[in-house]
Motif scaffolding. Structure first.
Motif, PDB file in Angstrom:
ATOM      1  N   THR A 111      -2.493  -4.325  -7.747  1.00  0.00           N
ATOM      2  CA  THR A 111      -1.053  -4.218  -7.965  1.00  0.00           C
ATOM      3  C   THR A 111      -0.348  -5.554  -7.748  1.00  0.00           C
ATOM      4  O   THR A 111       0.359  -6.041  -8.624  1.00  0.00           O
ATOM      5  CB  THR A 111      -0.442  -3.157  -7.018  1.00  0.00           C
ATOM      6  OG1 THR A 111      -1.118  -1.925  -7.245  1.00  0.00           O
ATOM      7  CG2 THR A 111       1.048  -2.999  -7.269  1.00  0.00           C
ATOM      8  N   CYS A 132      -3.994  -3.109  -1.788  1.00  0.00           N
ATOM      9  CA  CYS A 132      -3.862  -3.620  -0.419  1.00  0.00           C
ATOM     10  C   CYS A 132      -3.054  -2.665   0.463  1.00  0.00           C
ATOM     11  O   CYS A 132      -2.359  -1.777  -0.029  1.00  0.00           O
ATOM     12  CB  CYS A 132      -3.226  -5.004  -0.439  1.00  0.00           C
ATOM     13  SG  CYS A 132      -1.443  -4.983  -0.737  1.00  0.00           S
ATOM     14  N   CYS A 176      -5.680  -7.533  -4.727  1.00  0.00           N
ATOM     15  CA  CYS A 176      -5.036  -6.227  -4.930  1.00  0.00           C
ATOM     16  C   CYS A 176      -4.666  -6.085  -6.412  1.00  0.00           C
ATOM     17  O   CYS A 176      -4.080  -6.987  -6.993  1.00  0.00           O
ATOM     18  CB  CYS A 176      -3.785  -6.137  -4.059  1.00  0.00           C
ATOM     19  SG  CYS A 176      -2.754  -4.703  -4.418  1.00  0.00           S
TER      20      CYS A 176
HETATM   21 ZN   LIG Z   1      -0.975  -5.131  -3.010  1.00  0.00          ZN
END
Ligand SMILES: [Zn+2]
Length: 195
Positions: A58, A68, A56
């Motif tokens: 982030t 995600c 992911c």
């Molecule tokens: Zn994430």
């Protein structure tokens, strides 16, 4: 004693945690009896594995999307971030069904004996999330490396407004999150303390 291909597969299976010679033999001999469709599917799942997964952008969690499902979920508290060493820790905590914030996966812990320094970890991405967060829960293991990493993060963010907490370890010293039982994990999250 076995045909070469079976012997090779036995060696492959033995690389998995908790799998010894006898278990590997049993697994491979079982698979040998599968029908063609099941065998082909198994093979293609394995060969697609690396190309289908990513981290992911982030939080660093293992996923098959750019961002995600947890980071995308507006029902989760996006201002509370639990920092863990590994995606396995996230899956362990998610199974307890008691934490509704987000995560940040470091992909390891500071370990000078292995030459792993803070710059080798997924920390820059965390720093960019800190400004918008209320609470940072440091949930690294109760090991020397987990403690070192926690202390590094604490000093890195000491000037920031974010509230830093550490899991209240009902976990024994040296414990690894992913091996803890669910009740212990639930208690550790509930009893987190100002760090
Ligand atoms: Zn994430």
């Amino acid at each position: 004693m076995y045909p070469a291909i079976i012997e090779k597969l036995i060696q492959d299976f033995k690389k998995l945690p908790g799998i010894g010679e006898k278990t590997a033999e049993r697994l491979v001999l079982t698979i040998t009896n599968w029908n063609d469709d099941d065998l082909k599917a198994f093979g293609s799942h394995l060969s697609d594995l690396k190309s289908s997964i990513k981290f992911c952008k982030t939080c660093g969690l293992l996923t098959d999307m750019d961002t995600c499902a947890i980071c995308q979920n507006e029902n989760r508290d996006q201002k509370t971030i639990m920092v863990v060493a590994d995606s396995k820790d996230v899956f362990a905590i998610e199974q307890t069904n008691t934490f509704f914030g987000t995560y940040h996966v470091l992909h390891g812990l500071v370990d000078f004996s292995k030459g792993i320094e803070p710059k080798d970890l997924n920390i820059d991405a965390l720093t960019s999330r800190i400004e918008k967060s209320n609470e940072l829960i440091i949930a690294t293991n109760g090991t020397v490396e987990g403690e070192l990493t926690a202390q590094y993060l604490k000093s890195l963010y000491k000037e920031k407004k974010v509230n830093i907490t550490r899991l209240g370890y009902g976990l024994p010293v040296g414990a690894e999150l992913k091996y803890a039982d669910q009740l212990t994990l639930i208690k550790a999250v509930e009893n987190r303390q100002k760090y």
